[in-house]
Design a protein around this motif. Structure first.
Motif, PDB file in Angstrom:
ATOM      1  N   SER A  48       0.812  -1.219   0.000  1.00 43.93           N
ATOM      2  CA  SER A  48       0.000   0.000   0.000  1.00 43.93           C
ATOM      3  C   SER A  48       0.842   1.265   0.000  1.00 43.93           C
ATOM      4  CB  SER A  48      -0.926   0.009   1.228  1.00 43.93           C
ATOM      5  OG  SER A  48      -0.162   0.076   2.423  1.00 43.93           O
ATOM      6  N   GLY A  49       2.149   1.106  -0.026  1.00 37.17           N
ATOM      7  CA  GLY A  49       3.041   2.261  -0.012  1.00 37.17           C
ATOM      8  C   GLY A  49       3.448   2.702   1.368  1.00 37.17           C
ATOM      9  N   ALA A  50       3.028   1.989   2.406  1.00 33.97           N
ATOM     10  CA  ALA A  50       3.383   2.351   3.774  1.00 33.97           C
ATOM     11  C   ALA A  50       4.790   1.874   4.117  1.00 33.97           C
ATOM     12  CB  ALA A  50       2.370   1.738   4.746  1.00 33.97           C
ATOM     13  N   ALA A  51       5.396   2.554   5.076  1.00 36.24           N
ATOM     14  CA  ALA A  51       6.748   2.210   5.507  1.00 36.24           C
ATOM     15  C   ALA A  51       6.777   0.866   6.225  1.00 36.24           C
ATOM     16  CB  ALA A  51       7.285   3.299   6.427  1.00 36.24           C
ATOM     17  N   LEU A  52       7.935   0.233   6.205  1.00 33.39           N
ATOM     18  CA  LEU A  52       8.164  -1.033   6.883  1.00 33.39           C
ATOM     19  C   LEU A  52       8.941  -0.790   8.174  1.00 33.39           C
ATOM     20  CD1 LEU A  52       9.715  -3.001   3.867  1.00 33.39           C
ATOM     21  CD2 LEU A  52       7.284  -2.884   4.450  1.00 33.39           C
TER      22      LEU A  52
END
Length: 346
Positions: free
Chosen positions: A107-111
């Protein structure tokens, strides 16, 4: 990540070690004082030098720190993973950054990226302890695949793992067919200090499938911060803890998983279940290393110590492995991004 209070074919490996020869040919910029081969931490481990060259630096507007994993890339450079979703390429001699790739989930969120393997085709396997997950990324940072994860290893309430305590270490065994991820802390319902090592087996074009699972027992109050395969198929395991006002405990163990019980079908590991855990041998407590003139921004049993959680084998000579460690400074003024150059005799 911040620790809780109190607490690749054999040919691929050989080729990787050969490509990494440049990592041990010359020291990095700003190496620590007193560098040399004779600085013993234990009969099995010596420290050659350390480097703070990257501490509190930036590259292409990205903070160079929060380092949670290291791997030798195909060209002999170092791949260094930040737990803030950045993958750096570092020069093998100077440690200076040469490139940075942002990483994200679907979803494009940071890891919360903690573990790193450079696979034999040059793609990157990256673990995140948020869910937890293991994803395969292309050389330019695109998601190519995602590996299955057992339900019990998922963060509660989806599973029995504690937040911030899942896939902290990731490594590929010689032969390139078995991938191992190490949980940092025990699952709910398992005995304290009993962490699970999950494996995946490679099945040709189908990729990795879930494999055996093993119990590994940490020293009291410590968690697993990294695992790295040795050329003979054993594991180097970093155990780490932190006590406010006292500092870090960091110990390096040699572990042998081959005769351990497969615990994938055992719901709860209680210590009284007949399970044969992974056998381990202490190689060194890093507090026993000479400090080499290092300084610390907070109390430490040895000023050389910090929040060490990245490790890779960069080569071997004279019967010893060259092992590189790095600390995660958590972007904190009292902590340091520090690289440690060790020689380890197994």
């Amino acid at each position: 990540m911040r620790p809780r209070t109190v607490r690749t074919v054999l040919a691929s490996v050989t080729a990787g070690l050969a490509a990494a020869a440049c990592l041990t040919a010359a020291g990095p910029a700003q190496a620590g004082n007193g560098s040399g081969p004779g600085h013993a931490c234990s009969p099995s481990v010596g420290i050659e030098r350390f480097s703070d060259a990257l501490d509190k630096t930036t590259y292409q507007d990205t903070f160079v720190g929060n380092l949670s994993a290291l791997a030798v890339d195909r060209d002999g450079s170092l791949a260094a993973l930040s737990d803030r979703s950045a993958l750096f390429s570092l020069d093998g001699r100077t440690l200076q950054p040469r490139a940075v790739r942002p990483l994200a989930d679907e979803s494009g969120a940071a890891l919360d990226s903690e573990g790193l393997v450079v696979d034999r085709d040059g793609t990157y396997l990256v673990s995140s302890e948020t869910e937890p997950s293991i994803r395969r990324y292309s050389r330019d940072g695109r998601i190519l695949d995602r590996l299955p994860v057992p339900d019990a290893l998922r963060v509660a309430p989806a599973g029995r793992a504690a937040a911030n305590g899942t896939f902290e270490g990731l490594t590929l065994l010689p032969g390139g067919r078995t991938l191992i991820a190490a949980m940092e802390y025990a699952l709910s319902g398992d005995s304290a200090g009993t962490v699970r090592l999950q494996t995946w087996r490679r099945h040709g074009a189908d990729g990795f499938r879930l494999g055996a699972q093993y119990a590994y027992r940490t020293d009291p109050g410590l968690g697993v911060s990294e695992v790295t395969a040795t050329p003979d198929g054993r594991l180097l395991v970093l155990e780490r803890g932190f006590t406010a006002g006292a500092g870090n405990t960091v110990r390096l163990h040699l572990a042998e998983p081959r005769h351990a019980t497969d615990t994938s079908g055992i719901a709860h590991l209680t210590g009284q279940d007949g399970v044969r855990p992974v056998r381990k041998t202490l190689l060194a407590d890093l507090a026993d290393c000479p400090d080499l003139g290092a300084t610390a921004g907070q109390p430490q049993p040895n000023p050389l110590l910090d929040n060490i959680e990245a490790m890779t084998v960069t080569g071997r000579s004279d019967g010893r492995l060259h092992v590189l460690l790095a600390s995660d400074d958590n972007q904190n003024a009292a902590q340091t991004t520090r690289f440690y150059f060790l020689r380890v005799r197994l």
